[in-house]
Motif scaffolding. Structure first.
Motif, short mmCIF file in Angstrom:
data_model
loop_
_atom_site.label_atom_id
_atom_site.label_comp_id
_atom_site.label_asym_id
_atom_site.label_seq_id
_atom_site.Cartn_x
_atom_site.Cartn_y
_atom_site.Cartn_z
N ILE A 16 0.82 -1.21 0.00
CA ILE A 16 0.00 0.00 0.00
C ILE A 16 0.86 1.27 0.00
O ILE A 16 0.33 2.37 -0.12
N ILE A 17 2.16 1.12 0.12
CA ILE A 17 3.04 2.29 0.11
C ILE A 17 3.05 2.91 -1.28
O ILE A 17 3.20 2.22 -2.28
N SER A 18 2.92 4.22 -1.34
CA SER A 18 2.91 4.93 -2.62
C SER A 18 4.32 5.01 -3.19
O SER A 18 5.31 4.84 -2.47
N ILE A 19 4.40 5.29 -4.47
CA ILE A 19 5.71 5.41 -5.11
C ILE A 19 6.47 6.61 -4.55
O ILE A 19 7.71 6.58 -4.43
N PHE A 20 5.77 7.67 -4.17
CA PHE A 20 6.40 8.84 -3.56
C PHE A 20 7.07 8.46 -2.25
O PHE A 20 8.24 8.78 -2.00
N THR A 21 6.34 7.74 -1.39
CA THR A 21 6.91 7.27 -0.13
C THR A 21 8.08 6.35 -0.39
O THR A 21 9.13 6.44 0.25
N ALA A 22 7.91 5.42 -1.33
CA ALA A 22 8.94 4.44 -1.62
C ALA A 22 10.26 5.10 -2.04
O ALA A 22 11.34 4.68 -1.63
N GLU A 23 10.16 6.15 -2.87
CA GLU A 23 11.37 6.84 -3.32
C GLU A 23 12.12 7.47 -2.15
O GLU A 23 13.35 7.44 -2.10
N ALA A 24 11.37 8.03 -1.20
CA ALA A 24 12.01 8.63 -0.02
C ALA A 24 12.64 7.56 0.87
O ALA A 24 13.75 7.73 1.38
N LEU A 25 11.94 6.44 1.05
CA LEU A 25 12.45 5.37 1.88
C LEU A 25 13.70 4.73 1.26
O LEU A 25 14.59 4.26 1.97
N THR A 26 13.77 4.74 -0.07
CA THR A 26 14.95 4.20 -0.75
C THR A 26 16.19 5.00 -0.39
O THR A 26 17.27 4.45 -0.14
N ILE A 27 16.04 6.32 -0.35
CA ILE A 27 17.18 7.17 0.01
C ILE A 27 17.59 6.90 1.46
O ILE A 27 18.79 6.83 1.78
N CYS A 28 16.60 6.74 2.35
CA CYS A 28 16.90 6.39 3.75
C CYS A 28 17.74 5.13 3.83
O CYS A 28 18.76 5.07 4.52
N GLN A 29 17.29 4.10 3.13
CA GLN A 29 17.98 2.81 3.17
C GLN A 29 19.37 2.91 2.56
O GLN A 29 20.32 2.29 3.03
N ALA A 30 19.49 3.69 1.50
CA ALA A 30 20.79 3.84 0.84
C ALA A 30 21.81 4.51 1.76
O ALA A 30 22.99 4.13 1.77
N ILE A 31 21.36 5.50 2.52
CA ILE A 31 22.27 6.17 3.46
C ILE A 31 22.78 5.17 4.50
O ILE A 31 23.95 5.17 4.87
N ASP A 32 21.90 4.28 4.96
CA ASP A 32 22.28 3.29 5.96
C ASP A 32 23.16 2.19 5.37
O ASP A 32 24.16 1.78 5.97
#
Length: 336
Positions: free
Chosen positions: A194-210
């Motif tokens: 149910i996560i939107s593509i907008f949310t997913a793009e932001a979460l991807t950056i979070c995960q990439a930083i980690d």
């Protein structure tokens, strides 16, 4: 509000016993106005009928659920879930069961909901460099070969010593997924559908930083999500909680003496970094790891789209005297 409804409220909400009669009338007026606006009822609707309809209205229940979900996402910033031995506000039993049922229906738990970080530093600092229209390759009207050539020139001139990370997200009828890649390693994960593509793009950056950042190197993060970078540039208290979470993570990384530059790169423009991240995100399968993240904004949107609303006209045309009885709780807060 009649005597009966006042007693009902006082049983659920002990704080009203501390109010003077004048203040109680003010609160009473505010509550009934809010109910009439939310339900679209005329001003002459009797209070007792108003409260009964509110208790039966799917629309009002949905608004109440939205309220509670957002309080969960506020985490320690919300008095509803303040971390202490005696929280100042708690669910009553009926509402706790209803809220738990909603989360179960969506196949999520409250622990998965992205919570609000400490936002004071985030709102009062420039978190990092954000480039949306700074460079020639960001003009998507140009031919693909020109975008690619200008991109490579920009990287070599402006970000020669930066460690490069590319991110992307994908949403299909089967999976919602995120991916990131660098010259050293990559990741790809499934996330809640149910996560939107907008949310997913932001979460991807979070995960990439980690997962992908390296010590003692400045980071250049490439993303084709213009909207996420725009949201980061225009942070406010009203920004989505997952965007504030991302901003907080970037600010923490900056305190380790690492500069972070976020650069928008046009998608489908033959930029190698974009193509690699895009391919990783689209090729996620059932065997890939699942990240248990979910944004409160996506829960509310999903719930609104799929909840069944009973038209108010059904209540207006019904015989109120036959359906009145004990007033419903209307998801009152119980103060402990």
């Amino acid at each position: 509000m009649g005597v009966t409804s006042q007693r009902s409220v006082k049983q659920h909400c002990a704080i009203t016993n501390k109010l003077s009669q004048t203040h109680f009338k003010i609160c009473d007026t505010i509550q009934t106005i809010v109910l009439r606006v939310a339900l679209g009822l005329p001003i002459w609707t009797p209070n007792i009928v108003l409260l009964k309809i509110a208790g039966l209205s799917e629309k009002f229940k949905r608004l109440a659920i939205h309220f509670f979900i957002k309080r969960v996402a506020n985490g320690v910033h919300s008095p509803l879930f303040r971390q202490s031995s005696n929280p100042c506000i708690q669910f009553n039993k009926k509402d706790q069961e209803a809220f738990g049922g909603l989360l179960a229906d969506l196949n999520i738990t409250s622990d998965q909901i992205i919570t609000l970080p400490n936002i004071l530093d985030v709102l009062h600092n420039d978190i990092c460099e954000i480039h949306l229209t700074s460079f020639g390759f960001q003009d998507k009207a140009q031919p693909t070969f020109m975008i690619k050539a200008l991109f490579e020139e920009t990287i070599s001139e402006e970000f020669q010593d930066y460690f490069i990370i590319a991110t992307d997200a994908s949403k299909s009828h089967t999976y919602t997924s995120i991916a990131g890649t660098s010259n050293l390693r990559s990741f790809s994960f499934r996330i809640h559908t149910i996560i939107s593509i907008f949310t997913a793009e932001a979460l991807t950056i979070c995960q990439a930083i980690d997962d992908l950042s390296v010590p003692d190197s400045d980071l250049l993060i490439l993303t084709d999500s213009f909207s996420v970078l725009q949201a980061l540039r225009n942070l406010s208290i009203k920004s989505p909680k997952f965007v504030l979470r991302l901003a907080h993570k970037i600010l923490l990384r900056d305190k380790f003496n690492q500069k972070i530059a976020l650069v928008w790169t046009p998608g489908h423009s033959s930029i190698t970094w974009n193509e690699r991240a895009d391919s990783l995100a689209k090729n996620v399968t059932e065997s890939d790891l699942y990240i248990e993240w979910i944004a409160v904004e996506d829960i509310c949107s999903f719930y609104s789209n799929f909840s069944i609303q009973k038209p108010i006209e059904n209540f207006r045309n019904s015989k109120y005297l036959e359906i009145l009885g004990d007033l419903p709780s209307i998801l009152f807060l119980h103060l402990g």
